[in-house]
Design a protein around this motif. Structure first.
Motif: not given
Length: 629
Positions: A196, A218, A220, A243-244, A290, A429-430, A433-434, A437, A534
């Protein structure tokens, strides 16, 4: 010298089973370079020996496998069906070592074997640490340690000539230990890790780096990452997907315009037209955020069964009045900026306003002036607006977490048109992303509300209904009523109760009643696979099978459900013939003993779509960057 990978060497000290030396020893031992048909033994004989040595051998027993000539031993090594055929994909030098073990086994010393390796793959061997045994591979140039359990890489254990290092799918969080005197790498693969921080990605540590894979980490901060990448003078290939930062609208354009020497980004060749379209975006870094911009649609749900039919058949009383509403629920991030663009409620309000406007239309030339609000009404409106503003600020300032979002509520229908469209601007963003996913789960939820007359005790009404049902309801004239005549007259009697599903669902039937209980249950659910977002896709849409019977071909008509279908309305001749055959007056009656066909259970289908905004040109960024949505 004892050979560490010789199976017969039982006394040799074995290292920790999770170290790289242990994994390398295990792979070398699997080659069996000291056993038949390799190595020294009575089976070793050259095909150049005189024929008189073996011309009298007439049977296999006389000649024997121990006297196989060199060509036969090599055939045992090469043939895929041979039990001595070994897996050699973990190093390109294995065939050479096997050939040497047959033709010149005396050369096969420990030092020679270690120095022979140029490429090495130790994949999915549960390696957790590197050790100095790896330094024996002095000529090693390519090393792959993917799919292991490494948390850090000690650069002092890496061979000095290493050019390619692949560490995909490990548990690496920091590059600090790798950057203490690293080898002159040309490619560094760090995909699918937990990195990260991009502090150690700079020219000071990687002056010769030409290819970098940081996918599925990770990261961001897009601006901070690009500031580090621009310092790599020889970088030509970059991989950041997963990535995020990859969900930011300006992600691809800003990277391409900032890294002028880059030729391939996320496995896609950068064309001259694409680079020209993003020209000037790098100079507008102060305007970039971001944040991700998304659009979510839930168009319709069909196939939800109607439970009211069974309830009306079993009902012994007009109370309780049961009201059922349906809505679609899905998880999303709590502190997002959101804007509802369209829904069934909004469309209904617009239609109602238009109808009222036509009904109350003033004569031509005389426009009706709006009725002025009193000071008390204006003050109340301002207080409500201030309350909503404070609640919105608290929601946006809170820590992000996954909460349930939902559409508007509708009555049961074979096809419920929700027409839900909502925009989001996401800063977490993290977490986004999860979520993408794993996929977004859409659930059809039923809310069941029960209503009773005011002043009535539901428990007493239920007991009285059970008593009358037990006694057989001898009085057929008052069947279905559980209230005394006096109470019945107060609430309007059986005729005023909601006896049908339409009355029970209408708001007028419950205006004079009191809600007693409210229950929710999930009728069906399905997960929309959003992982392609993603990987570079902009839209994912699907007809989700949320329960019920099996899906039919017509249930997969995504384009038609989401507005892209054919709306011609004309029927073919075959369709007209089928309509004539399907007329109720022409249906043939079944014989008395004929078996009834099973009722087909329709599938519950949710039409859903999730899209993510990606700017393909600098012009789009200039036009949309300061828009709230």
């Amino acid at each position: 010298m004892a050979c560490p990978w010789d199976e017969s060497n039982k006394t040799s000290a074995r290292p920790d089973p999770v170290s790289i030396s242990c994994a390398l020893e295990s792979q070398l031992r699997s080659l069996c370079l000291r056993e038949y048909p390799f190595g020294k033994g009575s089976w070793q004989i050259s095909s150049k020996e005189p024929m008189h040595y073996r011309k009298y051998a007439t049977t296999t027993n006389d000649y024997g496998a121990e006297r196989d000539h060199l060509e036969a031993l090599e055939e045992l090594m090469r043939s895929p069906k041979s039990p001595w055929h070994k897996q050699t994909d973990w190093s390109e030098e294995i065939p050479h070592l096997q050939q040497l073990a047959i033709s010149e086994p005396a050369k096969l010393t420990n030092k020679y074997i270690y120095q022979a390796f140029r490429t090495l793959k130790i994949i999915d061997k549960n390696v957790t640490e590197l050790d100095e045994e790896l330094l024996k591979l002095g000529n090693l140039e390519e090393l792959s340690l993917s799919a292991n359990y490494l948390t850090e890489i000690n650069s002092s254990c890496l061979p000095p000539k290493l050019k390619v290092l692949e560490l995909y799918a490990n548990s690496i969080k920091s590059l600090a230990s790798l950057c203490r005197g690293p080898p002159p790498l040309h490619h560094l693969g760090l995909g699918k890790n937990l990195i990260d921080d991009c502090h150690y990605i700079s020219e000071h540590y990687w002056p010769h780096l030409m290819s970098l894979d940081l996918s599925e980490n990770n990261l961001c901060d897009l601006l901070g990452l690009v500031d580090k990448l621009v310092t790599l003078p020889k970088l030509r290939s970059l991989h950041l997907t997963g990535n995020p930062v990859s969900v930011i609208p300006s992600y691809r354009g800003y990277v391409i315009d900032s890294l002028s020497a880059l030729t391939a980004f996320d496995d896609v060749i950068i064309t001259a037209d694409e680079r020209h379209g993003f020209r000037g975006l790098a100079r507008k870094a102060e305007l970039l955020r971001n944040q991700a911009r998304m659009l979510l649609k839930v168009t319709s749900v069909k196939g939800v069964p109607n439970p009211n039919d069974n309830e009306e058949a079993d009902k012994v009383s007009e109370y309780p009045v049961i009201e059922r509403k349906y809505f679609v629920q899905f998880p999303f991030i709590s502190n997002v900026h959101k804007k509802l663009l369209k829904s069934a409620e909004i469309l209904a309000e617009i239609a109602e306003k238009e109808a009222n406007a036509k009904k109350n239309k003033a004569p031509q030339g005389k426009a009706k002036s709006p009725t002025p609000k009193s000071e008390e009404e204006l003050e109340q409106a301002r207080a409500e607006e201030e309350k909503r503003r404070r609640e919105e600020e608290e929601r946006l300032g809170a820590e992000p977490q996954l909460v349930n979002f939902s559409t508007c509520q509708l009555d049961q229908d074979p096809e419920m048109m929700f027409e839900h469209e909502e925009k989001y601007r996401v800063g977490a963003l993290l977490m986004l992303r999860d979520l993408l996913k794993t996929g977004i789960k859409f659930s059809v939820v039923e809310e069941k509300n029960t209503f009773y007359p005011p002043g009535q005790n539901p428990e007493e009404l239920a007991a009285l209904a059970a008593e009358r049902a037990h006694s057989g309801r001898k009085s057929s004239g008052r069947r279905g009523s559980i209230l005394p005549k006096q109470e019945e007259s107060k609430v309007g009697g059986p005729k005023g109760a909601a006896g049908s599903k339409k009355t029970a669902a209408s708001s007028s039937a419950t205006d004079s009643l009191v809600r007693y209980s409210s229950e929710r249950r999930v009728v069906g659910s399905a997960v929309l696979d959003t992982s392609p977002l993603l990987e570079g896709d902009s839209v994912v849409r699907a007809a989700l099978h949320a329960g019920g019977g099996p899906m039919r071909p017509e249930d997969y008509d995504i384009e038609g459900a989401l507005g892209g279908g054919d709306s011609g309305g004309k029927k073919d001749k075959k369709d007209k013939k089928q309509d004539k055959k399907a007329k109720p007056g022409k249906d043939k009656k079944k014989a008395p003993g004929a078996e009834e066909e099973e009722v087909e259970i329709p599938p519950i289908v949710i039409m859903a779509e999730v899209s993510i905004r990606r700017w393909s040109k600098t012009k789009q960024f200039i036009k949309e960057h300061d828009e709230p949505f």
